[in-house]
Design a protein around this motif. Structure first.
Motif, mmCIF file in Angstrom:
data_model
loop_
_atom_site.group_PDB
_atom_site.id
_atom_site.type_symbol
_atom_site.label_atom_id
_atom_site.label_comp_id
_atom_site.label_asym_id
_atom_site.label_seq_id
_atom_site.Cartn_x
_atom_site.Cartn_y
_atom_site.Cartn_z
ATOM 1 N N CYS A 23 19.595 45.855 -7.999
ATOM 2 C CA CYS A 23 19.024 47.213 -7.602
ATOM 3 C C CYS A 23 18.921 47.273 -6.213
ATOM 4 O O CYS A 23 19.533 48.268 -5.492
ATOM 5 N N ALA A 27 22.723 48.954 -6.057
ATOM 6 C CA ALA A 27 22.222 50.402 -6.846
ATOM 7 C C ALA A 27 21.664 51.245 -5.583
ATOM 8 O O ALA A 27 22.342 52.471 -5.345
ATOM 9 N N TRP A 58 22.189 52.523 -11.942
ATOM 10 C CA TRP A 58 21.952 51.474 -12.772
ATOM 11 C C TRP A 58 22.550 51.435 -14.186
ATOM 12 O O TRP A 58 22.612 50.485 -14.658
#
Length: 122
Positions: A23, A27, A58
């Motif tokens: 993440c 992301a 995600w």
């Protein structure tokens, strides 16, 4: 960090990374880089766009092959589509609000009360 730093090699290297690392390293940079290309009224709307784009990237994670030559494009497209969908919804909301206001003003000029959907007194 911008999307320029998320290279195909980095995508492949981070493919098996834990959720937090992926993440932070993939992301968010991709989502931020894409979302910053779209106009926003204020800081809060900008942050909303970044969050929507991050969620889209995600979710796309589970469907992409990091070794595929178009992996980066796949993720940026997911982010871009989230931003475009938000913009379309915002524009549609503005059009609907303008129509409702116009309808209410027309009814007021005629001396009536604006009808609300489902408000039927026959």
């Amino acid at each position: 960090m911008s999307t320029l730093y998320v290279t195909p090699e980095k995508l492949a290297a981070l493919a098996k990374a834990d959720d937090d690392t992926w993440c932070i390293e993939v992301a968010v940079p991709i989502a931020r880089g894409v979302a910053l290309q779209y106009p926003a009224r204020d800081y809060h709307e900008r942050e909303d766009l970044i969050q929507l784009a991050t969620i889209a990237v995600w979710r796309a994670r589970s469907k992409f092959d990091p070794c595929h030559p178009q992996a980066f494009s796949y993720l940026t497209t997911a982010a871009r589509n989230a931003c475009l969908n938000r913009r379309r919804r915002t524009e549609l909301d503005q059009v609907n609000a303008a129509r409702l206001l116009e309808h209410a003003q027309d009814e007021a000029r005629r001396g009536g009360h604006p009808r609300v959907s489902g408000d039927h007194h026959d």
